[in-house]
Write a protein that holds these residues in place. Sequence first.
Motif, PDB file in Angstrom:
ATOM      1  N   ARG A   1       0.124  -9.136  -7.566  1.00 48.34           N
ATOM      2  CA  ARG A   1      -1.000  -9.472  -6.680  1.00 48.34           C
ATOM      3  C   ARG A   1      -1.807  -8.237  -6.297  1.00 48.34           C
ATOM      4  O   ARG A   1      -2.996  -8.328  -6.043  1.00 48.34           O
ATOM      5  CB  ARG A   1      -0.476 -10.137  -5.414  1.00 48.34           C
ATOM      6  CG  ARG A   1      -0.071 -11.578  -5.663  1.00 48.34           C
ATOM      7  CD  ARG A   1       0.444 -12.178  -4.370  1.00 48.34           C
ATOM      8  NE  ARG A   1       0.726 -13.597  -4.515  1.00 48.34           N
ATOM      9  CZ  ARG A   1       1.225 -14.328  -3.538  1.00 48.34           C
ATOM     10  NH1 ARG A   1       1.505 -13.770  -2.366  1.00 48.34           N
ATOM     11  NH2 ARG A   1       1.457 -15.611  -3.723  1.00 48.34           N
TER      12      ARG A   1
ATOM     13  N   LYS B   1      10.760 -16.319   0.427  1.00 50.72           N
ATOM     14  CA  LYS B   1       9.474 -16.092   1.084  1.00 50.72           C
ATOM     15  C   LYS B   1       9.040 -14.646   0.954  1.00 50.72           C
ATOM     16  O   LYS B   1       9.847 -13.727   1.123  1.00 50.72           O
ATOM     17  CB  LYS B   1       9.553 -16.480   2.554  1.00 50.72           C
ATOM     18  CG  LYS B   1       9.661 -17.989   2.744  1.00 50.72           C
ATOM     19  CD  LYS B   1       9.429 -18.403   4.176  1.00 50.72           C
ATOM     20  CE  LYS B   1       9.280 -19.924   4.251  1.00 50.72           C
ATOM     21  NZ  LYS B   1       9.295 -20.385   5.651  1.00 50.72           N
TER      22      LYS B   1
ATOM     23  N   ASN C   1       6.432 -12.185   2.652  1.00 51.75           N
ATOM     24  CA  ASN C   1       5.612 -12.080   3.869  1.00 51.75           C
ATOM     25  C   ASN C   1       5.382 -13.455   4.493  1.00 51.75           C
ATOM     26  O   ASN C   1       4.259 -13.813   4.858  1.00 51.75           O
ATOM     27  CB  ASN C   1       4.274 -11.409   3.561  1.00 51.75           C
ATOM     28  CG  ASN C   1       4.473 -10.006   3.015  1.00 51.75           C
ATOM     29  OD1 ASN C   1       5.437  -9.313   3.370  1.00 51.75           O
ATOM     30  ND2 ASN C   1       3.595  -9.581   2.124  1.00 51.75           N
ATOM     31  N   GLY C   2       6.437 -14.246   4.551  1.00 51.60           N
ATOM     32  CA  GLY C   2       6.358 -15.549   5.220  1.00 51.60           C
ATOM     33  C   GLY C   2       5.860 -16.690   4.352  1.00 51.60           C
ATOM     34  O   GLY C   2       5.914 -17.852   4.754  1.00 51.60           O
ATOM     35  N   GLU C   3       5.382 -16.390   3.153  1.00 51.68           N
ATOM     36  CA  GLU C   3       4.833 -17.448   2.286  1.00 51.68           C
ATOM     37  C   GLU C   3       5.882 -17.915   1.275  1.00 51.68           C
ATOM     38  O   GLU C   3       6.538 -17.086   0.639  1.00 51.68           O
ATOM     39  CB  GLU C   3       3.614 -16.854   1.543  1.00 51.68           C
ATOM     40  CG  GLU C   3       3.010 -17.764   0.510  1.00 51.68           C
ATOM     41  CD  GLU C   3       2.035 -17.021  -0.419  1.00 51.68           C
ATOM     42  OE1 GLU C   3       1.670 -15.860  -0.132  1.00 51.68           O
ATOM     43  OE2 GLU C   3       1.685 -17.618  -1.458  1.00 51.68           O
ATOM     44  N   ASN C   4       6.031 -19.213   1.139  1.00 48.12           N
ATOM     45  CA  ASN C   4       6.977 -19.759   0.158  1.00 48.12           C
ATOM     46  C   ASN C   4       6.457 -19.485  -1.260  1.00 48.12           C
ATOM     47  O   ASN C   4       5.412 -19.988  -1.656  1.00 48.12           O
ATOM     48  CB  ASN C   4       7.113 -21.274   0.396  1.00 48.12           C
ATOM     49  CG  ASN C   4       8.074 -21.936  -0.591  1.00 48.12           C
ATOM     50  OD1 ASN C   4       8.383 -21.386  -1.649  1.00 48.12           O
ATOM     51  ND2 ASN C   4       8.538 -23.125  -0.258  1.00 48.12           N
ATOM     52  N   VAL C   5       7.198 -18.666  -2.001  1.00 49.15           N
ATOM     53  CA  VAL C   5       6.741 -18.292  -3.347  1.00 49.15           C
ATOM     54  C   VAL C   5       7.687 -18.807  -4.438  1.00 49.15           C
ATOM     55  O   VAL C   5       7.656 -18.323  -5.569  1.00 49.15           O
ATOM     56  CB  VAL C   5       6.558 -16.747  -3.476  1.00 49.15           C
ATOM     57  CG1 VAL C   5       5.367 -16.266  -2.667  1.00 49.15           C
ATOM     58  CG2 VAL C   5       7.827 -15.985  -3.075  1.00 49.15           C
ATOM     59  N   ASN C   6       8.477 -19.799  -4.090  1.00 48.59           N
ATOM     60  CA  ASN C   6       9.470 -20.337  -5.034  1.00 48.59           C
ATOM     61  C   ASN C   6       8.901 -20.645  -6.411  1.00 48.59           C
ATOM     62  O   ASN C   6       9.528 -20.359  -7.418  1.00 48.59           O
ATOM     63  CB  ASN C   6      10.068 -21.640  -4.479  1.00 48.59           C
ATOM     64  CG  ASN C   6      11.415 -21.404  -3.845  1.00 48.59           C
ATOM     65  OD1 ASN C   6      11.730 -20.266  -3.513  1.00 48.59           O
ATOM     66  ND2 ASN C   6      12.192 -22.435  -3.678  1.00 48.59           N
TER      67      ASN C   6
ATOM     68  N   GLU D   1       5.805 -19.678  -7.681  1.00 50.50           N
ATOM     69  CA  GLU D   1       5.090 -18.564  -8.311  1.00 50.50           C
ATOM     70  C   GLU D   1       6.001 -17.507  -8.936  1.00 50.50           C
ATOM     71  O   GLU D   1       5.637 -16.875  -9.919  1.00 50.50           O
ATOM     72  CB  GLU D   1       4.200 -17.890  -7.273  1.00 50.50           C
ATOM     73  CG  GLU D   1       2.735 -18.041  -7.586  1.00 50.50           C
ATOM     74  CD  GLU D   1       1.898 -17.299  -6.576  1.00 50.50           C
ATOM     75  OE1 GLU D   1       1.209 -16.353  -6.974  1.00 50.50           O
ATOM     76  OE2 GLU D   1       1.953 -17.666  -5.388  1.00 50.50           O
TER      77      GLU D   1
END
Length: 224
Positions: free
Chosen positions: A47, A78, A80-85, A87
């Motif tokens: 990213r 996660k 930074n708090g985002e669910n990235v399962n 990706e």
Amino acid sequence: MKQIIIAIDGPAGSGKTSSAKIIAEKLDYIYIDTGAMYRAVTLAWLRKKTELTSDALKEIIDNINITLEPSSNGQITKLNGENVNKEIRSEEVDKYVSPISADKYVREAMVKLQRSLAEGKGCVMDGRDIGTTVFPNAALKIYLTASIGARAKRRLAEYEQKGITGLGFDEIASQILERDKFDSNREISPLSKANDAIEIDTSNLTLEEQTEKIYNLAIEIINK
Ligand code: CDP
């Protein structure tokens, strides 16, 4: 129930994650997929679109927060708090995860996190270096292997299930072999079987069969 660490190591597609998840659930232990952590670091790097240097990776490691949350459906990773399962399972992450996880600073940070999450708990942890480096005193160490044909077939089925098309059997097999080579030859904690690990070849075993073998070994130790 006695709380032990069960370390499951092995190459891509050997069946670690599928078995580890089921065993943790049956024992009411926590489950930690360490590959997901290295994948999350890789996603953070993708990213940022910076060059792949150790300085760039250090900057990323110092500024990200990776958390693993248990869910009824395995583990939620996660960034930074985002669910990235979803990706972290992309082809792009597959391509870069091995070189990124060979970095010393990345490994030190992840191993520290892995130890802090599992120390003193009942835990099934899967990866490449769990029995050799992360928990060399784990009560049970399993090393899963399988033929390249079996492993590529499983990965192809996984991709198909997720709707990832475009990669054929041969391409997947060569990608897996490339990652194996990288993981086995890196300087720091390469993929290798710990001397006291029990090796199980899963080429001709169903998921149920291989899981039962590991579960029975775990129960023997827990009840001792
Ligand atoms: O699911 P698959 O077996 O393909 O891979 P994974 O367990 O998600 O791990 C992805 C990559 O992370 C591996 O190919 C290794 O390069 C790295 N890894 C590692 O270096 N050490 C670990 N303990 C776990 C994964």
